[in-house]
Design a protein around this motif. Structure first.
Motif, PDB file in Angstrom:
ATOM      1  N   MET A  95      18.219 -30.884  15.538  1.00 49.83           N
ATOM      2  CA  MET A  95      18.832 -30.359  14.337  1.00 49.83           C
ATOM      3  C   MET A  95      17.937 -30.692  13.140  1.00 49.83           C
ATOM      4  SD  MET A  95      22.669 -31.057  13.092  1.00 49.83           S
ATOM      5  CE  MET A  95      23.282 -30.359  11.637  1.00 49.83           C
ATOM      6  N   THR A  96      17.712 -29.717  12.290  1.00 53.56           N
ATOM      7  CA  THR A  96      16.890 -29.897  11.111  1.00 53.56           C
ATOM      8  C   THR A  96      17.693 -30.573  10.008  1.00 53.56           C
ATOM      9  OG1 THR A  96      15.709 -27.888  11.667  1.00 53.56           O
ATOM     10  CG2 THR A  96      15.465 -28.697   9.424  1.00 53.56           C
ATOM     11  N   ALA A  97      17.086 -31.558   9.370  1.00 53.16           N
ATOM     12  CA  ALA A  97      17.753 -32.248   8.264  1.00 53.16           C
ATOM     13  C   ALA A  97      17.860 -31.313   7.060  1.00 53.16           C
ATOM     14  CB  ALA A  97      16.979 -33.497   7.881  1.00 53.16           C
ATOM     15  N   ILE A  98      18.982 -31.382   6.385  1.00 54.16           N
ATOM     16  CA  ILE A  98      19.202 -30.589   5.171  1.00 54.16           C
ATOM     17  C   ILE A  98      18.979 -31.507   3.984  1.00 54.16           C
ATOM     18  CG2 ILE A  98      20.879 -29.288   3.824  1.00 54.16           C
ATOM     19  CD1 ILE A  98      22.232 -28.545   6.465  1.00 54.16           C
ATOM     20  N   SER A  99      18.170 -31.038   3.039  1.00 54.69           N
ATOM     21  CA  SER A  99      17.935 -31.860   1.855  1.00 54.69           C
ATOM     22  C   SER A  99      19.235 -32.023   1.080  1.00 54.69           C
ATOM     23  CB  SER A  99      16.859 -31.231   0.970  1.00 54.69           C
ATOM     24  OG  SER A  99      17.284 -29.975   0.507  1.00 54.69           O
ATOM     25  N   LYS A 100      19.342 -33.133   0.385  1.00 51.18           N
ATOM     26  CA  LYS A 100      20.554 -33.427  -0.368  1.00 51.18           C
ATOM     27  C   LYS A 100      20.794 -32.367  -1.438  1.00 51.18           C
ATOM     28  CE  LYS A 100      22.877 -37.022  -2.937  1.00 51.18           C
ATOM     29  NZ  LYS A 100      22.821 -38.369  -3.477  1.00 51.18           N
ATOM     30  N   THR A 101      21.988 -31.836  -1.452  1.00 48.83           N
ATOM     31  CA  THR A 101      22.381 -30.858  -2.466  1.00 48.83           C
ATOM     32  C   THR A 101      23.700 -31.294  -3.065  1.00 48.83           C
ATOM     33  OG1 THR A 101      23.551 -29.488  -0.860  1.00 48.83           O
ATOM     34  CG2 THR A 101      21.252 -28.944  -1.264  1.00 48.83           C
ATOM     35  N   LYS A 102      24.053 -30.706  -4.203  1.00 47.68           N
ATOM     36  CA  LYS A 102      25.349 -30.983  -4.809  1.00 47.68           C
ATOM     37  C   LYS A 102      25.901 -29.685  -5.374  1.00 47.68           C
ATOM     38  CE  LYS A 102      24.025 -32.109  -9.509  1.00 47.68           C
ATOM     39  NZ  LYS A 102      24.299 -32.967 -10.630  1.00 47.68           N
ATOM     40  N   PHE A 103      27.210 -29.662  -5.533  1.00 43.06           N
ATOM     41  CA  PHE A 103      27.836 -28.487  -6.113  1.00 43.06           C
ATOM     42  C   PHE A 103      27.394 -28.355  -7.552  1.00 43.06           C
ATOM     43  CE2 PHE A 103      31.187 -26.504  -8.596  1.00 43.06           C
ATOM     44  CZ  PHE A 103      31.270 -25.290  -7.943  1.00 43.06           C
ATOM     45  N   GLY A 104      27.044 -27.132  -7.977  1.00 42.22           N
ATOM     46  CA  GLY A 104      26.556 -26.931  -9.333  1.00 42.22           C
ATOM     47  C   GLY A 104      27.404 -26.015 -10.179  1.00 42.22           C
ATOM     48  N   PHE A 105      27.846 -24.866  -9.614  1.00 45.95           N
ATOM     49  CA  PHE A 105      28.558 -23.898 -10.434  1.00 45.95           C
ATOM     50  C   PHE A 105      29.333 -22.907  -9.576  1.00 45.95           C
ATOM     51  CE2 PHE A 105      24.247 -22.471  -9.728  1.00 45.95           C
ATOM     52  CZ  PHE A 105      24.412 -21.188  -9.221  1.00 45.95           C
ATOM     53  N   THR A 106      30.307 -22.277 -10.201  1.00 41.89           N
ATOM     54  CA  THR A 106      31.032 -21.146  -9.643  1.00 41.89           C
ATOM     55  C   THR A 106      30.911 -20.014 -10.633  1.00 41.89           C
ATOM     56  OG1 THR A 106      32.620 -22.536  -8.469  1.00 41.89           O
ATOM     57  CG2 THR A 106      33.304 -20.288  -8.948  1.00 41.89           C
ATOM     58  N   LYS A 107      30.644 -18.814 -10.139  1.00 39.76           N
ATOM     59  CA  LYS A 107      30.559 -17.635 -11.005  1.00 39.76           C
ATOM     60  C   LYS A 107      31.698 -16.692 -10.664  1.00 39.76           C
ATOM     61  CE  LYS A 107      25.659 -17.706 -11.991  1.00 39.76           C
ATOM     62  NZ  LYS A 107      24.475 -16.905 -12.295  1.00 39.76           N
ATOM     63  N   LEU A 108      32.468 -16.326 -11.688  1.00 40.67           N
ATOM     64  CA  LEU A 108      33.501 -15.309 -11.540  1.00 40.67           C
ATOM     65  C   LEU A 108      32.933 -13.993 -12.040  1.00 40.67           C
ATOM     66  CD1 LEU A 108      36.793 -16.910 -12.891  1.00 40.67           C
ATOM     67  CD2 LEU A 108      36.048 -16.655 -10.543  1.00 40.67           C
ATOM     68  N   ILE A 109      33.009 -12.958 -11.226  1.00 40.00           N
ATOM     69  CA  ILE A 109      32.580 -11.638 -11.663  1.00 40.00           C
ATOM     70  C   ILE A 109      33.762 -11.032 -12.417  1.00 40.00           C
ATOM     71  CG2 ILE A 109      31.730  -9.382 -10.960  1.00 40.00           C
ATOM     72  CD1 ILE A 109      30.659 -10.767  -8.408  1.00 40.00           C
ATOM     73  N   VAL A 110      33.566 -10.804 -13.717  1.00 37.44           N
ATOM     74  CA  VAL A 110      34.655 -10.377 -14.597  1.00 37.44           C
ATOM     75  C   VAL A 110      34.315  -9.068 -15.296  1.00 37.44           C
ATOM     76  CG1 VAL A 110      35.393 -12.767 -14.966  1.00 37.44           C
ATOM     77  CG2 VAL A 110      33.787 -11.721 -16.567  1.00 37.44           C
ATOM     78  N   ASN A 111      35.320  -8.493 -15.918  1.00 33.91           N
ATOM     79  CA  ASN A 111      35.138  -7.271 -16.690  1.00 33.91           C
ATOM     80  C   ASN A 111      34.757  -7.581 -18.136  1.00 33.91           C
ATOM     81  OD1 ASN A 111      35.287  -4.365 -16.961  1.00 33.91           O
ATOM     82  ND2 ASN A 111      37.126  -4.723 -18.175  1.00 33.91           N
ATOM     83  N   ASP A 112      35.362  -8.615 -18.722  1.00 38.45           N
ATOM     84  CA  ASP A 112      35.118  -8.982 -20.127  1.00 38.45           C
ATOM     85  C   ASP A 112      34.790 -10.466 -20.188  1.00 38.45           C
ATOM     86  OD1 ASP A 112      35.286  -9.727 -22.818  1.00 38.45           O
ATOM     87  OD2 ASP A 112      36.926  -8.331 -23.239  1.00 38.45           O
ATOM     88  N   GLU A 113      33.499 -10.788 -20.177  1.00 38.47           N
ATOM     89  CA  GLU A 113      33.075 -12.189 -20.086  1.00 38.47           C
ATOM     90  C   GLU A 113      33.482 -13.019 -21.298  1.00 38.47           C
ATOM     91  OE1 GLU A 113      29.706 -10.214 -22.206  1.00 38.47           O
ATOM     92  OE2 GLU A 113      31.058  -9.639 -20.603  1.00 38.47           O
ATOM     93  N   GLU A 114      33.514 -12.426 -22.473  1.00 38.23           N
ATOM     94  CA  GLU A 114      33.895 -13.187 -23.672  1.00 38.23           C
ATOM     95  C   GLU A 114      35.384 -13.522 -23.665  1.00 38.23           C
ATOM     96  OE1 GLU A 114      31.928 -14.628 -25.796  1.00 38.23           O
ATOM     97  OE2 GLU A 114      30.078 -13.683 -25.135  1.00 38.23           O
ATOM     98  N   ALA A 115      36.224 -12.542 -23.361  1.00 41.17           N
ATOM     99  CA  ALA A 115      37.669 -12.784 -23.318  1.00 41.17           C
ATOM    100  C   ALA A 115      38.023 -13.789 -22.232  1.00 41.17           C
ATOM    101  CB  ALA A 115      38.427 -11.471 -23.097  1.00 41.17           C
ATOM    102  N   MET A 116      37.372 -13.668 -21.080  1.00 38.56           N
ATOM    103  CA  MET A 116      37.667 -14.588 -19.986  1.00 38.56           C
ATOM    104  C   MET A 116      37.140 -15.994 -20.297  1.00 38.56           C
ATOM    105  SD  MET A 116      39.535 -12.735 -18.266  1.00 38.56           S
ATOM    106  CE  MET A 116      39.830 -13.949 -17.020  1.00 38.56           C
ATOM    107  N   ALA A 117      36.014 -16.102 -20.980  1.00 39.45           N
ATOM    108  CA  ALA A 117      35.509 -17.408 -21.401  1.00 39.45           C
ATOM    109  C   ALA A 117      36.510 -18.061 -22.355  1.00 39.45           C
ATOM    110  CB  ALA A 117      34.138 -17.273 -22.060  1.00 39.45           C
ATOM    111  N   ASP A 118      37.037 -17.285 -23.294  1.00 40.73           N
ATOM    112  CA  ASP A 118      38.045 -17.823 -24.213  1.00 40.73           C
ATOM    113  C   ASP A 118      39.256 -18.333 -23.447  1.00 40.73           C
ATOM    114  OD1 ASP A 118      36.471 -17.259 -26.413  1.00 40.73           O
ATOM    115  OD2 ASP A 118      37.535 -15.400 -26.928  1.00 40.73           O
ATOM    116  N   TYR A 119      39.725 -17.569 -22.465  1.00 40.72           N
ATOM    117  CA  TYR A 119      40.884 -17.970 -21.666  1.00 40.72           C
ATOM    118  C   TYR A 119      40.626 -19.315 -20.987  1.00 40.72           C
ATOM    119  CZ  TYR A 119      44.300 -18.102 -17.896  1.00 40.72           C
ATOM    120  OH  TYR A 119      45.286 -18.503 -17.033  1.00 40.72           O
TER     121      TYR A 119
END
Length: 137
Positions: free
Chosen positions: A1-25
Motif C-alpha cells: 500500500m502506498t503511503a498518503i502524504s498528510k492532508t487536512k480539510f481545507g474548504f467546502t464550495k457551495l455552487i450557488v446562484n447568487d454568491e453575494e446574497a448567499m455569503a451574507d446569509y
C-alpha cells in the motif's frame, strides 16, 4: 500500500446562484466573515467563475466555506451536500436562520441518547444544513 502524504480539510464550495446574497446569509447566521473574493474567466473548473470565501477569521489560515458561482451555467438543482454546523445556542441560531431568509425543515429535535439537539434548515436557495448543539448526557 502506498503511503498518503498528510492532508487536512481545507474548504467546502457551495455552487450557488447568487454568491453575494448567499455569503451574507452564511455570515449573518453562522458568524462567518468574508475573507476574499475571486473572479476569473479561466478557473480550471470549466469556465468563468466568481466566488466569495468565508471563514471565522480574517485570513485563509483555517477551514473556509466558499460561495461558488459558475457565470455561464446554472447551479445544480439536486441536493449535492449537507453542511454541518455545531453551535453553543441552537435556539438563537434557529432564529437567525428565519431572520435571514432561511427555513426550518422541522422542529428542533432533542436526542439525549446521542448527546445532541438537532435542527435541519435550508438556506434561501434551498440548500440543507444540519445544525447541532452538543448537550451533556
Amino acid at each position: 500500500m502506498t503511503a498518503i502524504s498528510k492532508t487536512k480539510f481545507g474548504f467546502t464550495k457551495l455552487i450557488v446562484n447568487d454568491e453575494e446574497a448567499m455569503a451574507d446569509y452564511y455570515c449573518n447566521v453562522y458568524g462567518l466573515n468574508k475573507i476574499q473574493r475571486v473572479q476569473t474567466d479561466d478557473s480550471g473548473a470549466g469556465g468563468a467563475i466568481r466566488e466569495v470565501i468565508l471563514g471565522h477569521g480574517d485570513t485563509m489560515a483555517g477551514e473556509t466555506l466558499v460561495m461558488f458561482k459558475f457565470l455561464n451555467r446554472t447551479p445544480p438543482v439536486e441536493q449535492e451536500v449537507i453542511l454541518g454546523f455545531i453551535t453553543d445556542d441552537l435556539d438563537a441560531l434557529a432564529q437567525r436562520v428565519i431572520d435571514h431568509g432561511g427555513k426550518h425543515v422541522d422542529a428542533i429535535k432533542s436526542m439525549p441518547e446521542h448527546g445532541v439537539r438537532v435542527l435541519f434548515t435550508t438556506d434561501p436557495e434551498g440548500r440543507l444544513s444540519e445544525n447541532v448543539e452538543l448537550i451533556a448526557s
